[in-house]
Design a protein around this motif. Sequence first.
Motif, PDB file in Angstrom:
ATOM      1  N   CYS A 201       0.846  -1.188   0.000  1.00 25.50           N
ATOM      2  CA  CYS A 201       0.000   0.000   0.000  1.00 25.50           C
ATOM      3  C   CYS A 201       0.889   1.249   0.000  1.00 25.50           C
ATOM      4  N   TYR A 202       0.523   2.232  -0.796  1.00 29.47           N
ATOM      5  CA  TYR A 202       1.398   3.400  -0.950  1.00 29.47           C
ATOM      6  C   TYR A 202       1.747   4.075   0.372  1.00 29.47           C
ATOM      7  N   ILE A 236      -2.310   1.851  -4.932  1.00 26.91           N
ATOM      8  CA  ILE A 236      -3.326   2.659  -4.276  1.00 26.91           C
ATOM      9  C   ILE A 236      -4.553   1.750  -4.187  1.00 26.91           C
ATOM     10  N   PRO A 237      -4.943   1.339  -2.982  1.00 30.62           N
ATOM     11  CA  PRO A 237      -6.048   0.382  -2.873  1.00 30.62           C
ATOM     12  C   PRO A 237      -7.320   0.946  -3.495  1.00 30.62           C
ATOM     13  N   MET A 238      -8.047   0.103  -4.193  1.00 25.32           N
ATOM     14  CA  MET A 238      -9.300   0.549  -4.803  1.00 25.32           C
ATOM     15  C   MET A 238     -10.427  -0.376  -4.397  1.00 25.32           C
ATOM     16  N   LEU A 239     -11.464   0.207  -3.845  1.00 26.98           N
ATOM     17  CA  LEU A 239     -12.634  -0.567  -3.434  1.00 26.98           C
ATOM     18  C   LEU A 239     -13.607  -0.641  -4.604  1.00 26.98           C
ATOM     19  N   GLY A 240     -14.732  -1.313  -4.399  1.00 28.22           N
ATOM     20  CA  GLY A 240     -15.741  -1.426  -5.449  1.00 28.22           C
ATOM     21  C   GLY A 240     -15.171  -2.166  -6.642  1.00 28.22           C
ATOM     22  N   GLU A 241     -15.603  -1.750  -7.805  1.00 28.28           N
ATOM     23  CA  GLU A 241     -15.141  -2.419  -9.018  1.00 28.28           C
ATOM     24  C   GLU A 241     -14.196  -1.534  -9.827  1.00 28.28           C
ATOM     25  N   VAL A 242     -13.621  -0.544  -9.164  1.00 30.28           N
ATOM     26  CA  VAL A 242     -12.728   0.381  -9.854  1.00 30.28           C
ATOM     27  C   VAL A 242     -11.441  -0.345 -10.242  1.00 30.28           C
ATOM     28  N   GLU A 243     -11.051  -0.222 -11.498  1.00 29.57           N
ATOM     29  CA  GLU A 243      -9.859  -0.920 -11.982  1.00 29.57           C
ATOM     30  C   GLU A 243      -8.635  -0.027 -11.995  1.00 29.57           C
ATOM     31  N   SER A 244      -8.843   1.255 -12.087  1.00 31.66           N
ATOM     32  CA  SER A 244      -7.709   2.179 -12.086  1.00 31.66           C
ATOM     33  C   SER A 244      -8.226   3.553 -11.732  1.00 31.66           C
ATOM     34  N   LEU A 245      -7.305   4.437 -11.387  1.00 33.52           N
ATOM     35  CA  LEU A 245      -7.671   5.827 -11.118  1.00 33.52           C
ATOM     36  C   LEU A 245      -7.154   6.697 -12.248  1.00 33.52           C
ATOM     37  N   ASN A 246      -7.796   7.824 -12.451  1.00 37.96           N
ATOM     38  CA  ASN A 246      -7.287   8.838 -13.368  1.00 37.96           C
ATOM     39  C   ASN A 246      -5.833   9.167 -12.972  1.00 37.96           C
TER      40      ASN A 246
ATOM     41  N   ARG B 135     -15.575   8.190  -9.819  1.00 38.81           N
ATOM     42  CA  ARG B 135     -14.629   7.087 -10.044  1.00 38.81           C
ATOM     43  C   ARG B 135     -13.667   6.930  -8.863  1.00 38.81           C
ATOM     44  N   GLU B 138     -15.629   5.850  -5.669  1.00 40.22           N
ATOM     45  CA  GLU B 138     -15.890   4.415  -5.548  1.00 40.22           C
ATOM     46  C   GLU B 138     -14.629   3.700  -5.062  1.00 40.22           C
ATOM     47  N   GLY B 139     -13.481   4.093  -5.655  1.00 37.18           N
ATOM     48  CA  GLY B 139     -12.213   3.474  -5.254  1.00 37.18           C
ATOM     49  C   GLY B 139     -11.894   3.712  -3.784  1.00 37.18           C
TER      50      GLY B 139
END
Lengths: 263, 263
Positions: A201-202, A236-246, B135, B138-139
Amino acid sequence: MITSSSNTNIKNIIALQKKGKTRKEQDVFIVEGIKMILEAPVGRLIQLYVAEGYFAQQEHWADLEKICNYHKIKYEIVADKVFQEITDTQTPQGILAVVRQFHYQLEDLFLKEQPAHLIILEGLQDPGNLGTILRAGEGAGITGIVMSKGTVDIYNAKVIRSTMGSIYRVPFFYTDCLKDVIEKIQKRCTIYAAHLQGECCYEKEDYTKDTAFLIGNEANGLSKEVASYANRLVKIPMLGEVESLNAAIAASILMYEVSRQRR
Amino acid sequence: MITSSSNTNIKNIIALQKKGKTRKEQDVFIVEGIKMILEAPVGRLIQLYVAEGYFAQQEHWADLEKICNYHKIKYEIVADKVFQEITDTQTPQGILAVVRQFHYQLEDLFLKEQPAHLIILEGLQDPGNLGTILRAGEGAGITGIVMSKGTVDIYNAKVIRSTMGSIYRVPFFYTDCLKDVIEKIQKRCTIYAAHLQGECCYEKEDYTKDTAFLIGNEANGLSKEVASYANRLVKIPMLGEVESLNAAIAASILMYEVSRQRR
């Protein structure tokens, strides 16, 4: 007053708005809006154009005088119709300047008085993202930005606009060979890559020492080759179904974690 | 195959792309691109249009069959030239769907199994900012977004695109009277306002309990009235000469600080 769009200077500004190559050849870029023009460092501003309608408002005169004295230049008034052709914005403010480009060396991205805090961008494409990274980066105290050759032109009008003035203050450096530059940086910094395969984790890392982050292209992320130069892959941990961040969001979260740790 | 842009359905899609009012009346919105269309929850997708060129590639057929079976609908093929008129993107993927809107109650923004984590937006204007907040939100595990009436339409094509699918999963709620809703939320959450006059650094607060953040308009920040409802004004420290951060960046830094504290 310039009333024709076939005026040589006008034609040149249109070319400067459109083409990175023209900006590079002439070693300048375009800045619009009074706020950003007032922030330009002394002597950098070399031409100033004001729309007829802007000039008609007397409350603008003090600013104009200030800018002209500061940079030792004269302004030119442009018919509103012609100004519409040189502006890159939909609702132009009516003031536009030609500003000299910056030339930093890699060394300029390191400061004596504080640990390095670098962002290394590989092929970032979206002008808004790059401008936003400069702006948030200045706020988070980054010491500079390194960009691969394929990264969007930092002097693109949309980048300049979204920096909100940080373009004048954050040192940056383009390189044809990202690998060589990363190797130089690696001698002085721990290099972290924001990576979906990051194991750690960052926020678990220590960023109080010299730190650099690798950030990839919006669509494809970091190339395998560039990611392989990282000392650490962080996620960067992502919850839900997010695959990446901007990309600008990911960079900002990392930069502000550095800032938080250094406070 | 639809070959004319005077086709009733085509004319309707053009209207749906342009006008929030038309979307509201018909209770639908437009989604483009195979990835986001595949993510649509069951039964929500009510019309599907594919460009001739998209359909000509046999590797697309399995996806089309899957979507049609899942939502119990049929697709329509559209001449490429006509598809150009219904798309909102410059490089269309060739697949577009009409999707039913969502209707959440304020209660839906609270979950039983975890503390609330709400974002309250006052008059946010930029579609990219709103989509990016959904986005990243959600993450970061937000439980919902509340928006004042003057906030950009969440079903705007640019918002939808920049959510990258989070539109389907993050509960949201528009209100004509932000004050009333904030008062209801205040009974259950501590409300923080990201504010330039914030006395406390954002990371010094405890966000492990029910938390809501107020985020203001890009140009003007929060109105005095709305800011006055906050239990705490917090600031995101900014170095250099940065006066403010982009709204989506500020929101993301705060949301990810909550996420960090709750991990």
